[in-house]
Design a protein around this motif. Structure first.
Motif, mmCIF file in Angstrom:
data_model
loop_
_atom_site.group_PDB
_atom_site.id
_atom_site.type_symbol
_atom_site.label_atom_id
_atom_site.label_comp_id
_atom_site.label_asym_id
_atom_site.label_seq_id
_atom_site.Cartn_x
_atom_site.Cartn_y
_atom_site.Cartn_z
ATOM 1 N N UNK A 63 35.550 14.463 -15.046
ATOM 2 C CA UNK A 63 36.786 14.884 -15.713
ATOM 3 C C UNK A 63 37.521 13.640 -16.187
ATOM 4 N N UNK A 64 37.868 13.611 -17.448
ATOM 5 C CA UNK A 64 38.551 12.456 -18.036
ATOM 6 C C UNK A 64 37.767 11.160 -17.803
ATOM 7 N N UNK A 65 36.445 11.272 -17.783
ATOM 8 C CA UNK A 65 35.589 10.108 -17.598
ATOM 9 C C UNK A 65 35.493 9.619 -16.163
ATOM 10 N N UNK A 66 36.053 10.364 -15.229
ATOM 11 C CA UNK A 66 36.044 9.987 -13.814
ATOM 12 C C UNK A 66 35.106 10.930 -13.068
ATOM 13 N N UNK A 67 34.332 10.376 -12.150
ATOM 14 C CA UNK A 67 33.319 11.141 -11.424
ATOM 15 C C UNK A 67 33.871 11.641 -10.096
ATOM 16 N N UNK A 68 33.583 12.921 -9.798
ATOM 17 C CA UNK A 68 33.984 13.562 -8.541
ATOM 18 C C UNK A 68 32.823 14.388 -8.010
ATOM 19 N N UNK A 69 32.822 14.655 -6.698
ATOM 20 C CA UNK A 69 32.020 15.745 -6.152
ATOM 21 C C UNK A 69 32.733 17.029 -6.570
ATOM 22 N N UNK A 70 32.006 18.092 -6.760
ATOM 23 C CA UNK A 70 32.645 19.364 -7.099
ATOM 24 C C UNK A 70 33.642 19.765 -6.010
ATOM 25 N N UNK A 71 33.300 19.499 -4.752
ATOM 26 C CA UNK A 71 34.173 19.882 -3.642
ATOM 27 C C UNK A 71 35.379 18.957 -3.476
ATOM 28 N N UNK A 72 35.365 17.791 -4.096
ATOM 29 C CA UNK A 72 36.485 16.845 -4.009
ATOM 30 C C UNK A 72 37.457 16.989 -5.174
ATOM 31 N N UNK A 73 37.132 17.822 -6.144
ATOM 32 C CA UNK A 73 37.955 18.020 -7.333
ATOM 33 C C UNK A 73 39.056 19.015 -6.974
ATOM 34 N N UNK A 74 40.165 18.486 -6.376
ATOM 35 C CA UNK A 74 41.226 19.323 -5.822
ATOM 36 C C UNK A 74 42.592 18.863 -6.286
ATOM 37 N N UNK A 75 43.525 19.804 -6.291
ATOM 38 C CA UNK A 75 44.922 19.506 -6.618
ATOM 39 C C UNK A 75 45.497 18.585 -5.537
ATOM 40 N N UNK A 76 46.163 17.541 -5.960
ATOM 41 C CA UNK A 76 46.773 16.596 -5.023
ATOM 42 C C UNK A 76 47.868 17.252 -4.194
ATOM 43 N N UNK A 77 48.552 18.226 -4.769
ATOM 44 C CA UNK A 77 49.683 18.851 -4.080
ATOM 45 C C UNK A 77 49.253 19.971 -3.130
ATOM 46 N N UNK A 78 48.488 20.935 -3.623
ATOM 47 C CA UNK A 78 48.155 22.109 -2.795
ATOM 48 C C UNK A 78 46.743 22.065 -2.205
ATOM 49 N N UNK A 79 45.960 21.099 -2.608
ATOM 50 C CA UNK A 79 44.569 20.933 -2.132
ATOM 51 C C UNK A 79 43.643 22.057 -2.580
ATOM 52 N N UNK A 80 44.087 22.857 -3.539
ATOM 53 C CA UNK A 80 43.255 23.928 -4.086
ATOM 54 C C UNK A 80 42.130 23.353 -4.929
ATOM 55 N N UNK A 81 40.965 23.961 -4.853
ATOM 56 C CA UNK A 81 39.815 23.516 -5.633
ATOM 57 C C UNK A 81 40.065 23.779 -7.111
ATOM 58 N N UNK A 82 39.788 22.785 -7.916
ATOM 59 C CA UNK A 82 40.005 22.880 -9.353
ATOM 60 C C UNK A 82 38.701 23.138 -10.092
ATOM 61 N N UNK A 83 38.829 23.692 -11.269
ATOM 62 C CA UNK A 83 37.713 23.814 -12.208
ATOM 63 C C UNK A 83 38.215 23.235 -13.531
ATOM 64 N N UNK A 84 37.302 23.015 -14.454
ATOM 65 C CA UNK A 84 37.666 22.372 -15.700
ATOM 66 C C UNK A 84 38.741 23.138 -16.470
ATOM 67 N N UNK A 85 38.815 24.441 -16.292
ATOM 68 C CA UNK A 85 39.772 25.241 -17.057
ATOM 69 C C UNK A 85 41.163 25.312 -16.429
ATOM 70 N N UNK A 86 41.343 24.817 -15.186
ATOM 71 C CA UNK A 86 42.666 24.963 -14.566
ATOM 72 C C UNK A 86 43.230 23.663 -13.996
ATOM 73 N N UNK A 87 42.802 22.526 -14.502
ATOM 74 C CA UNK A 87 43.337 21.289 -13.960
ATOM 75 C C UNK A 87 44.131 20.521 -15.009
ATOM 76 N N UNK A 88 45.031 19.683 -14.526
ATOM 77 C CA UNK A 88 45.751 18.723 -15.350
ATOM 78 C C UNK A 88 45.709 17.404 -14.605
ATOM 79 N N UNK A 89 45.761 16.339 -15.348
ATOM 80 C CA UNK A 89 45.696 15.021 -14.748
ATOM 81 C C UNK A 89 46.821 14.163 -15.307
ATOM 82 N N UNK A 90 47.486 13.431 -14.432
ATOM 83 C CA UNK A 90 48.524 12.513 -14.864
ATOM 84 C C UNK A 90 48.303 11.179 -14.175
#
Length: 86
Positions: A25-52
Motif C-alpha cells: 500500500x502506497x509502495x510500503x510492504x505489509x503482511x496482510x495481518x499487519x495491515x491494521x488501523x493505528x487507532x482501532x487495530x481493525x484489519x484494513x483492506x485496500x478499499x477501506x484504508x487511509x494513510x497519513x
C-alpha cells in the motif's frame, strides 16, 4: 537451486514478508495481518484504508481525526474527545 526467501520486511512488524502474505500500500510492504488501523487495530483492506505520513487508519477514524482536529496533520493523541449529554 534452493529457495532462499525474500528480503522484503513488513513495515509494521519488521519481519520477512513472503509473497503469499504480501500486501503493498502506497509502495510500503505489509503482511496482510499487519495491515491494521493505528487507532482501532481493525484489519484494513485496500478499499477501506487511509494513510497519513505513513500512518494507517480505517476510513472511519481518518475522517474522525479530521472532524476533531480540523486538519489531518494531528493524531488522535492530541485530540480531546468531549461527550455532550442532553
Amino acid at each position: 537451486m534452493a529457495f532462499t526467501g525474500t528480503l522484503d520486511k513488513c513495515k509494521a512488524c519488521d519481519k520477512t514478508v513472503y509473497f503469499v502474505d504480501l500486501l503493498t500500500a502506497d509502495g510500503i510492504i505489509y503482511h496482510k495481518s499487519c495491515f491494521k488501523c493505528t487507532h482501532c487495530k481493525g484489519t484494513l483492506v485496500m478499499s477501506n484504508y487511509s494513510s497519513m505520513d505513513g500512518v494507517l487508519y480505517c476510513k472511519t477514524h481518518h475522517e474522525q481525526l479530521f472532524k476533531e482536529s480540523g486538519n489531518f496533520s494531528k493524531n488522535f493523541q492530541n485530540c480531546e474527545i468531549s461527550l455532550v449529554t442532553f
